[in-house]
Design a protein around this motif. Structure first.
Motif, PDB file in Angstrom:
ATOM      1  N   ILE A  30      46.496  28.646  40.884  1.00 52.42           N
ATOM      2  CA  ILE A  30      45.483  29.695  40.775  1.00 52.42           C
ATOM      3  C   ILE A  30      45.985  30.881  41.591  1.00 52.42           C
ATOM      4  CG2 ILE A  30      43.104  30.329  41.321  1.00 52.42           C
ATOM      5  CD1 ILE A  30      42.561  27.183  41.289  1.00 52.42           C
ATOM      6  N   CYS A  40      43.539  38.114  34.225  1.00 53.39           N
ATOM      7  CA  CYS A  40      43.687  37.529  32.887  1.00 53.39           C
ATOM      8  C   CYS A  40      42.375  36.990  32.310  1.00 53.39           C
ATOM      9  CB  CYS A  40      44.707  36.391  32.933  1.00 53.39           C
ATOM     10  SG  CYS A  40      46.384  36.972  33.268  1.00 53.39           S
ATOM     11  N   PHE A  41      41.323  36.933  33.124  1.00 55.02           N
ATOM     12  CA  PHE A  41      40.070  36.301  32.672  1.00 55.02           C
ATOM     13  C   PHE A  41      39.056  37.349  32.229  1.00 55.02           C
ATOM     14  CE2 PHE A  41      42.199  33.095  35.126  1.00 55.02           C
ATOM     15  CZ  PHE A  41      41.969  31.940  34.397  1.00 55.02           C
ATOM     16  N   HIS A  42      39.425  38.126  31.227  1.00 53.39           N
ATOM     17  CA  HIS A  42      38.548  39.217  30.809  1.00 53.39           C
ATOM     18  C   HIS A  42      37.765  38.920  29.534  1.00 53.39           C
ATOM     19  CE1 HIS A  42      42.183  40.285  28.532  1.00 53.39           C
ATOM     20  NE2 HIS A  42      42.820  40.167  29.666  1.00 53.39           N
ATOM     21  N   GLN A  79      45.070  34.193  43.277  1.00 55.95           N
ATOM     22  CA  GLN A  79      43.820  34.823  43.710  1.00 55.95           C
ATOM     23  C   GLN A  79      44.136  36.010  44.620  1.00 55.95           C
ATOM     24  OE1 GLN A  79      41.277  32.250  46.100  1.00 55.95           O
ATOM     25  NE2 GLN A  79      39.430  33.308  45.439  1.00 55.95           N
ATOM     26  N   THR A 119      45.006  35.001  37.697  1.00 51.23           N
ATOM     27  CA  THR A 119      45.769  34.300  36.664  1.00 51.23           C
ATOM     28  C   THR A 119      45.775  32.807  36.966  1.00 51.23           C
ATOM     29  OG1 THR A 119      47.300  36.178  36.567  1.00 51.23           O
ATOM     30  CG2 THR A 119      48.081  34.139  35.584  1.00 51.23           C
ATOM     31  N   HIS A 125      39.255  38.273  46.557  1.00 45.95           N
ATOM     32  CA  HIS A 125      39.000  36.903  46.087  1.00 45.95           C
ATOM     33  C   HIS A 125      38.852  36.807  44.573  1.00 45.95           C
ATOM     34  CE1 HIS A 125      37.480  35.859  50.386  1.00 45.95           C
ATOM     35  NE2 HIS A 125      38.787  35.898  50.307  1.00 45.95           N
ATOM     36  N   GLU A 126      39.178  37.871  43.874  1.00 41.39           N
ATOM     37  CA  GLU A 126      39.206  37.850  42.405  1.00 41.39           C
ATOM     38  C   GLU A 126      40.294  36.872  41.943  1.00 41.39           C
ATOM     39  OE1 GLU A 126      40.243  41.773  41.156  1.00 41.39           O
ATOM     40  OE2 GLU A 126      40.095  41.335  39.005  1.00 41.39           O
ATOM     41  N   VAL A 127      39.968  36.015  40.972  1.00 41.53           N
ATOM     42  CA  VAL A 127      40.990  35.150  40.382  1.00 41.53           C
ATOM     43  C   VAL A 127      41.757  35.970  39.351  1.00 41.53           C
ATOM     44  CG1 VAL A 127      41.434  33.129  38.941  1.00 41.53           C
ATOM     45  CG2 VAL A 127      39.766  32.995  40.787  1.00 41.53           C
TER      46      VAL A 127
END
Lengths: 108, 108
Positions: free
Chosen positions: A20, A102-104, A22, A31, A27-29
């Motif tokens: 992970i 990447c989590f959009h 981060q 990828t 603290h945003e993840v």
């Protein structure tokens, strides 16, 4: 507590562990990627984020082409030693699409 | 953008995808677990976090024994649809050791 690289359980998933990535400050993840022993050692040695690409079967350094490297400030290990967190300071977007992470997408 | 469950790439890793479980309020990463299609559907249906256990080869709901359930507020999907984030509100520790999260070791 501190763990050594020899204690990481690479074998459970065929030589790799999920990583992970981060943001160390927000603290945003950013990828979810994978690392093998060699890319983990390169990460520690260089202070930049290295991974193993499952699709291309090769080592890669984030930003080696785009310039959007990630400085790795700390590496965390989970309770059964089969997952890692790279806490990073990114110099640009993490996603190949140009998004910050990447989590959009959300699941409908 | 929104993704449908049919768009999730379960096949790349043999029917499962890694799931980053992240605290919806603090953004703390709690756990790295795995989900298959069935546990993902159960998560959406119940609003609680369900997973697939690789070691026990069975579905499990976080907190089914300990009572430390996780309410899932949102599910995020990454750019190549092979990793998820469950954004949760935990009712207790995430780790079986009693720690708040599973990443309580650092790499030496």
């Amino acid at each position: 507590m501190e763990k050594k690289i020899d204690e990481i359980d690479f074998e459970k998933a065929g030589g790799i562990v999920p990583v992970i990535v981060q943001d160390n400050n927000t603290h945003e993840v950013l990828t979810l990627a994978y690392s093998n022993r060699e890319s983990l050692e390169l990460t520690r040695k260089t202070g930049l984020s290295w991974f193993w690409s499952r699709s291309r079967s090769k080592l890669w350094q984030k930003g080696e082409e785009s310039g959007n490297t990630q400085q790795v400030k700390k590496i965390l290990v989970d309770c059964d030693q089969d997952a890692l967190i790279y806490l990073v300071e990114p110099s640009g977007p993490a996603c190949h699409t140009g998004e910050r992470n990447c989590f959009h997408h959300s699941l409908l």
